[in-house]
Design a protein around this motif. Structure first.
Motif, PDB file in Angstrom:
ATOM      1  N   ARG A  57      39.525  46.876  42.886  1.00 27.51           N
ATOM      2  CA  ARG A  57      39.870  45.648  42.147  1.00 27.51           C
ATOM      3  C   ARG A  57      39.256  44.424  42.826  1.00 27.51           C
ATOM      4  O   ARG A  57      38.705  43.545  42.172  1.00 27.51           O
ATOM      5  CB  ARG A  57      41.390  45.507  42.043  1.00 27.51           C
ATOM      6  CG  ARG A  57      41.852  44.277  41.307  1.00 27.51           C
ATOM      7  CD  ARG A  57      41.557  44.367  39.813  1.00 27.51           C
ATOM      8  NE  ARG A  57      42.152  43.226  39.129  1.00 27.51           N
ATOM      9  CZ  ARG A  57      41.491  42.450  38.268  1.00 27.51           C
ATOM     10  NH1 ARG A  57      40.246  42.729  37.948  1.00 27.51           N
ATOM     11  NH2 ARG A  57      42.090  41.427  37.704  1.00 27.51           N
ATOM     12  N   PHE A  58      39.332  44.376  44.167  1.00 27.87           N
ATOM     13  CA  PHE A  58      38.729  43.286  44.915  1.00 27.87           C
ATOM     14  C   PHE A  58      37.236  43.208  44.641  1.00 27.87           C
ATOM     15  O   PHE A  58      36.694  42.134  44.364  1.00 27.87           O
ATOM     16  CB  PHE A  58      38.980  43.451  46.419  1.00 27.87           C
ATOM     17  CG  PHE A  58      38.010  42.682  47.275  1.00 27.87           C
ATOM     18  CD1 PHE A  58      38.073  41.298  47.337  1.00 27.87           C
ATOM     19  CD2 PHE A  58      37.016  43.338  47.977  1.00 27.87           C
ATOM     20  CE1 PHE A  58      37.163  40.574  48.102  1.00 27.87           C
ATOM     21  CE2 PHE A  58      36.113  42.629  48.749  1.00 27.87           C
ATOM     22  CZ  PHE A  58      36.184  41.247  48.809  1.00 27.87           C
ATOM     23  N   GLN A  59      36.542  44.342  44.707  1.00 27.74           N
ATOM     24  CA  GLN A  59      35.098  44.332  44.508  1.00 27.74           C
ATOM     25  C   GLN A  59      34.733  43.912  43.087  1.00 27.74           C
ATOM     26  O   GLN A  59      33.744  43.212  42.878  1.00 27.74           O
ATOM     27  CB  GLN A  59      34.513  45.692  44.873  1.00 27.74           C
ATOM     28  CG  GLN A  59      34.572  45.917  46.383  1.00 27.74           C
ATOM     29  CD  GLN A  59      34.062  47.269  46.815  1.00 27.74           C
ATOM     30  OE1 GLN A  59      34.002  48.219  46.039  1.00 27.74           O
ATOM     31  NE2 GLN A  59      33.715  47.376  48.093  1.00 27.74           N
ATOM     32  N   GLU A  60      35.541  44.311  42.118  1.00 26.06           N
ATOM     33  CA  GLU A  60      35.330  43.883  40.731  1.00 26.06           C
ATOM     34  C   GLU A  60      35.446  42.356  40.615  1.00 26.06           C
ATOM     35  O   GLU A  60      34.600  41.700  40.007  1.00 26.06           O
ATOM     36  CB  GLU A  60      36.371  44.571  39.833  1.00 26.06           C
ATOM     37  CG  GLU A  60      36.410  44.111  38.402  1.00 26.06           C
ATOM     38  CD  GLU A  60      37.616  44.700  37.671  1.00 26.06           C
ATOM     39  OE1 GLU A  60      38.222  43.963  36.870  1.00 26.06           O
ATOM     40  OE2 GLU A  60      37.952  45.874  37.923  1.00 26.06           O
ATOM     41  N   LEU A  61      36.488  41.800  41.214  1.00 22.44           N
ATOM     42  CA  LEU A  61      36.697  40.351  41.165  1.00 22.44           C
ATOM     43  C   LEU A  61      35.637  39.608  41.984  1.00 22.44           C
ATOM     44  O   LEU A  61      35.206  38.513  41.599  1.00 22.44           O
ATOM     45  CB  LEU A  61      38.100  40.003  41.660  1.00 22.44           C
ATOM     46  CG  LEU A  61      39.236  40.453  40.745  1.00 22.44           C
ATOM     47  CD1 LEU A  61      40.576  40.385  41.477  1.00 22.44           C
ATOM     48  CD2 LEU A  61      39.266  39.618  39.473  1.00 22.44           C
ATOM     49  N   ALA A 104      32.443  39.443  39.976  1.00 21.46           N
ATOM     50  CA  ALA A 104      32.582  38.483  38.875  1.00 21.46           C
ATOM     51  C   ALA A 104      32.546  37.036  39.363  1.00 21.46           C
ATOM     52  O   ALA A 104      32.499  36.107  38.559  1.00 21.46           O
ATOM     53  CB  ALA A 104      33.883  38.750  38.121  1.00 21.46           C
ATOM     54  N   GLY A 105      32.597  36.827  40.697  1.00 21.97           N
ATOM     55  CA  GLY A 105      32.593  35.482  41.250  1.00 21.97           C
ATOM     56  C   GLY A 105      33.968  34.842  41.315  1.00 21.97           C
ATOM     57  O   GLY A 105      34.101  33.684  41.690  1.00 21.97           O
ATOM     58  N   THR A 106      34.994  35.608  40.979  1.00 22.83           N
ATOM     59  CA  THR A 106      36.364  35.092  40.971  1.00 22.83           C
ATOM     60  C   THR A 106      36.953  35.059  42.381  1.00 22.83           C
ATOM     61  O   THR A 106      37.602  34.090  42.756  1.00 22.83           O
ATOM     62  CB  THR A 106      37.240  35.978  40.056  1.00 22.83           C
ATOM     63  OG1 THR A 106      36.651  35.980  38.753  1.00 22.83           O
ATOM     64  CG2 THR A 106      38.653  35.479  39.987  1.00 22.83           C
ATOM     65  N   TRP A 107      36.751  36.123  43.140  1.00 27.02           N
ATOM     66  CA  TRP A 107      37.240  36.211  44.519  1.00 27.02           C
ATOM     67  C   TRP A 107      36.044  35.874  45.402  1.00 27.02           C
ATOM     68  O   TRP A 107      35.241  36.727  45.764  1.00 27.02           O
ATOM     69  CB  TRP A 107      37.746  37.623  44.796  1.00 27.02           C
ATOM     70  CG  TRP A 107      38.667  37.771  45.967  1.00 27.02           C
ATOM     71  CD1 TRP A 107      38.627  37.101  47.151  1.00 27.02           C
ATOM     72  CD2 TRP A 107      39.763  38.686  46.074  1.00 27.02           C
ATOM     73  NE1 TRP A 107      39.621  37.529  47.994  1.00 27.02           N
ATOM     74  CE2 TRP A 107      40.338  38.507  47.351  1.00 27.02           C
ATOM     75  CE3 TRP A 107      40.302  39.638  45.227  1.00 27.02           C
ATOM     76  CZ2 TRP A 107      41.420  39.252  47.789  1.00 27.02           C
ATOM     77  CZ3 TRP A 107      41.379  40.379  45.663  1.00 27.02           C
ATOM     78  CH2 TRP A 107      41.943  40.183  46.926  1.00 27.02           C
ATOM     79  N   ARG A 108      35.880  34.590  45.719  1.00 20.83           N
ATOM     80  CA  ARG A 108      34.645  34.109  46.358  1.00 20.83           C
ATOM     81  C   ARG A 108      34.526  34.495  47.822  1.00 20.83           C
ATOM     82  O   ARG A 108      33.433  34.761  48.309  1.00 20.83           O
ATOM     83  CB  ARG A 108      34.543  32.594  46.214  1.00 20.83           C
ATOM     84  CG  ARG A 108      34.183  32.210  44.790  1.00 20.83           C
ATOM     85  CD  ARG A 108      34.018  30.746  44.588  1.00 20.83           C
ATOM     86  NE  ARG A 108      33.064  30.131  45.511  1.00 20.83           N
ATOM     87  CZ  ARG A 108      32.725  28.857  45.437  1.00 20.83           C
ATOM     88  NH1 ARG A 108      33.243  28.083  44.508  1.00 20.83           N
ATOM     89  NH2 ARG A 108      31.882  28.346  46.303  1.00 20.83           N
TER      90      ARG A 108
END
Length: 96
Positions: free
Chosen positions: A30-34, A37-41
């Motif tokens: 989930r972290f890698q997905e986010l 996507a640029g969400t979890w910078r």
């Protein structure tokens, strides 16, 4: 909107190790997905703790809330969220 999220993970000592391993693998995915996507910078470990400090870039408080609640380890986390804004002295244009 940028947010700093401090996450402390506290999985109970008696928790099933296999289930914990599955949750950790799902959390990483989930972290890698986010992150892609640029969400979890950004994410940094806190030395000596099962904790991290992360920077999220999301359009609203509600979206951040929904993302955090979607994390597989959410039930075992204590979080502190701080809204951030660009400092006028920053040299970085991407500090929005």
């Amino acid at each position: 909107m940028l947010f700093m999220v401090e996450m402390d993970v506290n999985i109970p000592l008696g928790f099933d190790p296999e289930e914990a391993a599955q949750l950790k693998a799902a959390e990483k995915a989930r972290f890698q997905e986010l992150q892609q996507a640029g969400t979890w910078r950004h994410i940094w470990r806190v030395v000596g703790q099962y904790a991290n400090v992360s920077i999220f870039d999301v359009p609203s408080n509600t979206e951040l809330h929904d993302i955090l609640m979607s994390l597989p380890l959410y039930p075992f986390m204590t979080m502190h969220v701080t809204a951030l804004c660009r400092h006028p002295s920053s040299l970085h244009d991407d500090d929005r």
